[in-house]
Design a protein around this motif. Structure first.
Motif, PDB file in Angstrom:
ATOM      1  N   SER A 748      -8.541 -14.261 -12.466  1.00 60.71           N
ATOM      2  CA  SER A 748      -7.937 -13.433 -11.413  1.00 60.71           C
ATOM      3  C   SER A 748      -7.329 -14.262 -10.292  1.00 60.71           C
ATOM      4  O   SER A 748      -6.373 -13.844  -9.636  1.00 60.71           O
ATOM      5  CB  SER A 748      -8.993 -12.481 -10.827  1.00 60.71           C
ATOM      6  N   SER A 749      -7.873 -15.448 -10.073  1.00 67.23           N
ATOM      7  CA  SER A 749      -7.402 -16.290  -8.967  1.00 67.23           C
ATOM      8  C   SER A 749      -6.007 -16.856  -9.202  1.00 67.23           C
ATOM      9  O   SER A 749      -5.399 -17.411  -8.286  1.00 67.23           O
ATOM     10  CB  SER A 749      -8.377 -17.446  -8.749  1.00 67.23           C
ATOM     11  N   GLY A 750      -5.515 -16.742 -10.437  1.00 59.57           N
ATOM     12  CA  GLY A 750      -4.227 -17.331 -10.765  1.00 59.57           C
ATOM     13  C   GLY A 750      -4.321 -18.764 -11.250  1.00 59.57           C
ATOM     14  O   GLY A 750      -3.299 -19.441 -11.417  1.00 59.57           O
ATOM     15  N   PHE A 751      -5.538 -19.248 -11.496  1.00 57.20           N
ATOM     16  CA  PHE A 751      -5.744 -20.640 -11.919  1.00 57.20           C
ATOM     17  C   PHE A 751      -4.978 -20.951 -13.212  1.00 57.20           C
ATOM     18  O   PHE A 751      -4.447 -22.056 -13.366  1.00 57.20           O
ATOM     19  CB  PHE A 751      -7.240 -20.896 -12.105  1.00 57.20           C
ATOM     20  N   SER A 753      -2.337 -19.273 -14.238  1.00 60.12           N
ATOM     21  CA  SER A 753      -0.989 -18.698 -14.175  1.00 60.12           C
ATOM     22  C   SER A 753      -0.210 -19.259 -12.986  1.00 60.12           C
ATOM     23  O   SER A 753       0.558 -18.544 -12.342  1.00 60.12           O
ATOM     24  CB  SER A 753      -1.065 -17.167 -14.096  1.00 60.12           C
ATOM     25  N   GLY A 754      -0.444 -20.517 -12.690  1.00 58.90           N
ATOM     26  CA  GLY A 754       0.327 -21.171 -11.634  1.00 58.90           C
ATOM     27  C   GLY A 754       0.157 -20.539 -10.278  1.00 58.90           C
ATOM     28  O   GLY A 754       1.093 -20.542  -9.469  1.00 58.90           O
ATOM     29  N   GLY A 755      -1.004 -19.977 -10.005  1.00 56.52           N
ATOM     30  CA  GLY A 755      -1.273 -19.340  -8.712  1.00 56.52           C
ATOM     31  C   GLY A 755      -0.867 -17.886  -8.643  1.00 56.52           C
ATOM     32  O   GLY A 755      -1.147 -17.210  -7.648  1.00 56.52           O
ATOM     33  N   ASP A 756      -0.231 -17.384  -9.673  1.00 54.58           N
ATOM     34  CA  ASP A 756       0.204 -15.979  -9.709  1.00 54.58           C
ATOM     35  C   ASP A 756      -0.991 -15.100 -10.066  1.00 54.58           C
ATOM     36  O   ASP A 756      -1.511 -15.160 -11.178  1.00 54.58           O
ATOM     37  CB  ASP A 756       1.317 -15.816 -10.740  1.00 54.58           C
ATOM     38  N   THR A 757      -1.412 -14.276  -9.120  1.00 53.13           N
ATOM     39  CA  THR A 757      -2.583 -13.425  -9.351  1.00 53.13           C
ATOM     40  C   THR A 757      -2.243 -12.116 -10.058  1.00 53.13           C
ATOM     41  O   THR A 757      -3.140 -11.330 -10.389  1.00 53.13           O
ATOM     42  CB  THR A 757      -3.269 -13.097  -8.016  1.00 53.13           C
ATOM     43  N   THR A 759      -0.202 -11.880 -12.971  1.00 52.68           N
ATOM     44  CA  THR A 759       0.094 -11.998 -14.407  1.00 52.68           C
ATOM     45  C   THR A 759      -0.987 -11.358 -15.263  1.00 52.68           C
ATOM     46  O   THR A 759      -0.703 -10.544 -16.159  1.00 52.68           O
ATOM     47  CB  THR A 759       0.257 -13.480 -14.806  1.00 52.68           C
TER      48      THR A 759
END
Length: 852
Positions: A748-751, A753-757, A759
């Motif tokens: 959920s943190s976007g870890f 997905s490049g920081g995107d929460t 996706t």
């Protein structure tokens, strides 16, 4: 490939050379080489100095096909002469896989052809790699059909497979930024040397329009169907060889064409588009496998496809019946027709139409013939997967069939009332027409009513059918329900795809096991033999090294062949729970990040599978796996202890090297949702151990191999049902399990997905709020079981090896030969027919006399 060696042989074996054996049937090395070169020259029109690898493949394919035709023609002659009762397999999918290697194995000529190619300076395996796989199926359904055709031919069972010759098969899968991208599967771009076009047996199929009732000269009410369009079905035949027998049955696939390919009147009026429009519209029917049916146009095309191929097939069966001089009343004595799921279920209404309308048969007799002719295999426990068609769409395309279904339904519901009384809720559930939230034609209900047998594909699946989705029909027709657990052919899935292991088995228990798979039990005598175990281990490692090289070539990822190969390859679907596998990978990754010195079993996680183009959540699961791989594979803290690989474009070709190389088979679907599975069988047959739930055929595999040789986790089907009935709250598992919470929070943190929460938010929201497939409820059980798996693999390799051998040795039940024998005995009532090869000279004489 060394063109110079081929040129030298070409000169030495030129068509002008003295020929000792016939080039089309001879089996000496010199004849095979000469025949290959003749086909290169006369069929491909190439000399070795300009021939491509594709040319070599085509020339070799025609050389092999020549040696099949004698079997094929002799088989057809025998069936016609004896009026052999024939098992007909109606399937929208036939995922046959590459033909060349399989045909060489079944002919018993693989080694001979390998030597012939070697003497020409060519490599047989490199030539085989040139074959374009016919992607005429989506997954297990089509692959099961292929295994059954192989088994029917091997068991000398007269059979016909009928389907669609899709011009473009299942899409080719590629990845862009970790997302699945669909590309056109142009499997016919180079031609198909295995098929024979049969335009003389073309049939015409009506679509759309309206019906007109009238009274004939005998005072009987009749119906005339006036269609909007007529499509021409052209059969393309492919011989299906049995394993080292003379039988070669037929797979007949239909291609849609316009009766008139060019409209000269439209052309002369200047309507150049209209001149070919009819051809384009007609040919769309057989263009592509499973068009996206999110929109009305896609639904319409799919229904047209299903009706097109069953109408073509039934008309063809009637032609065959009459060509043998048999009366129409003997249709169910000549043919037994298996409906492979609901896709061909409209055949029940179409046979009624053909009998009642075209052949003016009385309704009651036509219905008796229809019910005796059909049997129905159910492949799903998902209610939403039970096919149904909006009534307005069905009526607009098949107006006469809707009338026939209404009449079948009227008579059937009277039968329900007689049995159960005025139970309106039951009647509403069992009706062929659904009338809640719109009106739909229920194809599974039609299949149940119009068939004399209904079977599931694993013991658990069949019992659940009786208890859930088909419960009402079981209570009305208990005598119809039988179980037929799926099976796979050991010819392709061991002899061809795992030749090292097949050779080892031959050396120790003889060569009968490919057709008598229960003989594998003899391997148990060697389970504690150090020399045998060492050979088994070396073969597994050789297979892993081969797959390692293939993975690097396909993905660029280098993996360690000494790591555990943890494999999940299958269609991507929420109920198959690839997302649970991903949660485990992230769990291990977090542990290593928190403690870089942690001792864990090195693992290579291997995924493969396609998501349906319109299935967003399945595509998002693929994106999650590839995103996790991007991070894990590059993190120096992991130090090659974890690798994640997603092999693109999963098909028969790409799966064949995976099964022999696998250490751990992931069969982790939610209990009560997988009908059977056949990948689970292929893995175990090749010595892979299973981690799985008590779902589908896993239950029977565990019974056969022994509970101690199977890694079991998760809830049972009854426990899943009970949990949901009690009000399942998945978020509670998240809140109460710190490790699970950490994994989900990391996503959920976007870890990944490049920081995107955003996706992966739909996937996480689905898990926390709905979790229909109880991923979170089974998480801890799965993690605990995986921890145990890792310890056994790392700390007790000898025991792992022992379990591997026992898994393979105890898989005799899961041959498709066993399944086909059961169908023949309990449903089809078809006996084997031995084929004697007709003398070539006599066959030619018969042809010249006009006897054939």
């Amino acid at each position: 490939m060394q063109a110079r060696d081929v040129e030298t042989s070409f000169a030495r074996n030129s068509p002008l050379s003295v020929q000792v054996e016939d080039d089309r049937t001879g089996l000496s090395l010199e004849t095979l080489k000469r025949a290959f070169l003749d086909n290169l020259f006369y069929v491909q029109g190439k000399s070795p100095d300009i021939a491509t690898a594709k040319d070599y493949y085509m020339a070799l394919a025609y050389t092999v096909r020549d040696r099949m035709l004698h079997h094929w023609l002799s088989t057809g002659q025998t069936y016609r002469r004896t009026h052999a009762r024939t098992a007909v397999y109606l399937s929208a999918e036939f995922l046959m896989g590459p033909y060349l290697g399989n045909n060489l194995i079944n002919l018993g000529l693989y080694d001979l052809f390998e030597q012939a190619m070697e003497e020409l300076g060519l490599n047989l395996k490199e030539i085989m790699d040139q074959e374009q796989e016919p992607g005429l199926g989506n997954g297990g359904l089509g692959r099961l059909a292929a295994c059954y055709l192989d088994s029917m031919a091997t068991l000398e069972i007269p059979s016909l497979g009928y389907g669609i010759r899709y011009e473009f098969g299942i899409f080719e899968q590629a990845f862009h930024d970790g997302w699945q991208v669909e590309k056109t599967d142009q499997w016919l771009r180079w031609g198909n040397p295995w098929e024979v076009r049969r335009p003389e047996w073309a049939v015409h199929v009506k679509i759309g329009g309206h019906t007109e009732g009238y009274t004939d000269h005998q005072g009987r009410y009749q119906v005339n169907w006036v269609p909007d369009k007529v499509v021409r079905g052209i059969p393309y035949d492919t011989p299906i060889l049995g394993y080292q027998v003379n039988t070669a049955n037929t797979l007949r696939l239909w291609r849609a064409e316009s009766p008139e390919s060019f409209d000269f009147d439209a052309f002369n009026r200047g309507d150049y588009y209209g001149a070919v429009n009819s051809k384009i519209i007609s040919e769309n029917i057989s263009k592509v496998l499973y068009p996206n049916d999110d929109k009305l146009e896609g639904k319409q095309l799919r229904l047209e496809q299903e009706f097109f191929f069953v109408s073509c097939s039934l008309q063809d069966m009637i032609r065959l019946l009459m060509s043998e001089g048999l009366p129409l009343e003997q249709f169910p004595e000549k043919f037994t027709v298996q409906l492979n799921d609901t896709h061909p279920a409209v055949a029940i209404a179409e046979l009624m139409r053909l009998l009642v309308d075209d052949h003016e048969m009385a309704w009651d007799l036509a219905w008796e013939i229809t019910q005796k002719s059909f049997a129905y295999t159910n492949h799903t426990l998902l209610p939403e997967a039970l096919e149904r068609w909006p009534m307005y769409l069905f009526g607009s395309l098949l107006p006469r069939h809707l009338e026939i279904i209404f009449e079948i339904n009227r008579i059937f519901l009277d039968q329900v009332r007689l049995k159960f009384g005025p139970d309106n809720e039951r009647i509403a559930r069992m009706s062929l027409i659904e009338e809640t939230g719109g009106r739909y034609v229920r194809m599974a209900n039609l299949a149940c009513v119009g068939s004399h047998a209904i079977n599931g594909v694993a013991e658990l699946h069949t019992e659940l059918l009786k208890e859930t989705v088909l419960k009402d029909f079981y209570e009305l027709f208990p005598e119809k329900f039988v179980n037929k657990t799926n099976g796979v052919t050991p010819r392709r899935w061991m002899v061809l795809s795992n030749p090292r292991l097949a050779k080892l088995i031959d050396q120790h228990i003889g060569t009968a096991w490919p057709t008598q798979l229960d003989q594998l039990s003899k391997l148990e005598a060697y389970v504690d033999d150090p020399a045998f175990r060492n050979e088994w281990r070396e073969i597994k490692q050789a297979n892993k090294r081969f797959l390692t090289a293939r993975i690097e070539r396909l993905t660029g990822i280098k993996v360690n062949p000494d790591s555990m190969f943890d494999v999940q390859i299958k269609r991507i679907h929420e109920y198959k729970r690839q997302q649970l596998n991903a949660l485990h990978i992230i769990t291990l990754y977090r542990r290593l990040k928190q403690n870089p010195d942690l001792e864990i079993t090195p693992r290579t996680f291997i995924f493969a599978g396609k998501a349906a183009p319109g299935y967003f959540m399945a595509k998002l699961i693929i994106k999650l796996i590839t995103a996790v791989g991007d991070i894990v594979n590059r993190d120096p803290v992991v130090r090659d202890r974890l690798k994640v690989v997603f092999i693109p474009n999963y098909n028969v070709t790409n799966s064949q090297p995976i099964y022999p190389a696998s250490d751990l088979s992931e069969q982790i679907s939610t209990a009560g949702f997988e009908a059977s599975g056949t990948g689970n069988m292929k893995f175990a047959l090749n010595g892979s151990l299973t981690i799985g739930t008590l779902d589908g055929a896993n239950v029977e595999i565990r019974e056969e191999v022994g509970a101690e040789n199977f890694f079991l986790f998760g809830m049972t089907a009854d426990e899943v049902t009970a949990l949901k009935a009690s009000g399942y709250q998945p978020w509670q598992y998240y809140e109460e399990n710190a490790e699970l919470k950490g994994v989900i929070d990391l996503i959920s943190s976007g870890f990944f997905s490049g920081g995107d929460t955003e996706t992966f938010k739909p996937l996480i929201d689905n898990l926390l709020q709905q979790d229909r497939f109880t991923v979170l409820a089974d998480y801890q059980s799965y993690i605990d079981c995986q921890d145990h798996v890792g310890k056994v693999y790392q700390q007790d390799q000898e025991n792992w090896l022992r379990m591997s051998i026992l898994n393979a040795a105890r898989m005799g039940k899961f041959s498709s030969d066993r399944a086909v024998r059961e169908y023949c005995k309990e449903i089809w009532h078809v006996d084997p027919v031995s084929i004697e090869l007709q003398e070539y000279s006599k066959m030619v004489a018969h042809i010249q006399e006009g006897a054939i």
